[in-house]
Scaffold this motif. Structure first.
Motif, mmCIF file in Angstrom:
data_model
loop_
_atom_site.group_PDB
_atom_site.id
_atom_site.type_symbol
_atom_site.label_atom_id
_atom_site.label_comp_id
_atom_site.label_asym_id
_atom_site.label_seq_id
_atom_site.Cartn_x
_atom_site.Cartn_y
_atom_site.Cartn_z
ATOM 1 N N SER A 123 0.857 -1.180 0.000
ATOM 2 C CA SER A 123 0.000 0.000 0.000
ATOM 3 C C SER A 123 0.896 1.234 0.000
ATOM 4 N N PHE A 124 0.277 2.398 -0.206
ATOM 5 C CA PHE A 124 1.035 3.647 -0.199
ATOM 6 C C PHE A 124 0.769 4.389 1.097
ATOM 7 N N ALA A 125 1.855 4.889 1.704
ATOM 8 C CA ALA A 125 1.759 5.469 3.040
ATOM 9 C C ALA A 125 1.139 6.861 3.043
ATOM 10 N N GLN A 126 1.240 7.582 1.939
ATOM 11 C CA GLN A 126 0.746 8.953 1.884
ATOM 12 C C GLN A 126 -0.773 8.930 1.725
ATOM 13 N N SER A 127 -1.477 8.784 2.850
ATOM 14 C CA SER A 127 -2.926 8.584 2.790
ATOM 15 C C SER A 127 -3.674 9.824 2.297
ATOM 16 N N ILE A 128 -3.241 11.001 2.726
ATOM 17 C CA ILE A 128 -3.814 12.245 2.207
ATOM 18 C C ILE A 128 -2.852 12.764 1.147
ATOM 19 N N ALA A 129 -3.191 12.540 -0.104
ATOM 20 C CA ALA A 129 -2.278 12.825 -1.207
ATOM 21 C C ALA A 129 -2.606 14.169 -1.846
#
Length: 217
Positions: free
Chosen positions: A135-141
């Motif tokens: 998954s990608f850690a930057q949840s609020i992109a």
């Protein structure tokens, strides 16, 4: 739980804009499709230059035969993207620039099969099970797009097109590989995590492409 909180936060922020709807010139709905799946957006056009949009796109897809140096995987890809944008039409016409955030909740689940017997993977034949989650850690992109659509102060049917990018951040990869002999899996698990993390790190910045039919009133 984090994903549900992000979705709630994104749409709570959008809900704050409802108090300004009475002052807006137009209200629109846009069903849309794109690289991140299908969804819809609602828009508030305050004048010919400025608007606000909130929406969602998502997709669930299964892909077979995803290959690494060590194995072949079946992948389940899930993308869920609530989004909020401020739209600016600098010339008051069709061209606009949008700045916003996407509360991304994207993941890839991999199930391994067909492990190869290689000099670096001599224990392939003893693998019982291999599952990897990424998954990608930057949840609020943060995201930016440019686009063309029917001017924000015009009512009736129109069109919408957005092209841009979002910053997804570094990937997080967790592997769970079991073998007949536990020690045989330690190196393989480490190598697979590194290989998949290296591959996904190429996509810290993800493209945005969305198009749809617009109706404003």
């Amino acid at each position: 739980m984090r994903a549900h909180s992000l979705v709630a936060a994104a749409f709570s922020l959008a809900a704050l804009s409802v108090s300004t709807v009475a002052q807006s010139a137009t209200f629109g709905i846009t069903p849309q499709v794109g690289l991140a799946g299908a969804g819809a957006t609602v828009q508030w056009g305050f004048n010919e230059y400025l608007g606000l949009s909130a929406g969602y796109t998502g997709i669930d897809e299964r892909i077979s035969d995803v290959k690494t140096d060590e194995a072949t995987y079946d992948a389940d890809i899930s993308i869920s993207n609530p989004q909020l944008f401020v739209n600016w039409a600098p010339f008051g016409g069709h061209f606009r620039v949008s700045f916003g955030v996407i509360a991304q909740d994207s993941s890839i689940d991999l199930v391994g099969r067909d492990f190869k017997q290689t000099p670096t993977n001599p224990n392939a034949g003893v693998v019982n099970n291999a599952r990897i989650n990424a998954s990608f850690a930057q949840s609020i992109a943060p995201a930016i797009t440019v686009g063309w659509e029917t001017p924000m102060d015009q009512v009736g049917f129109g069109y919408h097109l957005s092209i841009g990018a979002m910053y997804a951040g570094d990937p997080e990869v967790n592997a769970n590989i079991t073998c007949n002999v536990v020690a045989s899996c330690l190196g393989l698990q480490r190598d697979e995590e590194r290989d998949i993390e290296d591959e996904l790190s190429k996509y810290k910045v993800l493209p945005i492409l969305q198009a749809g039919v617009l109706y404003r009133l």
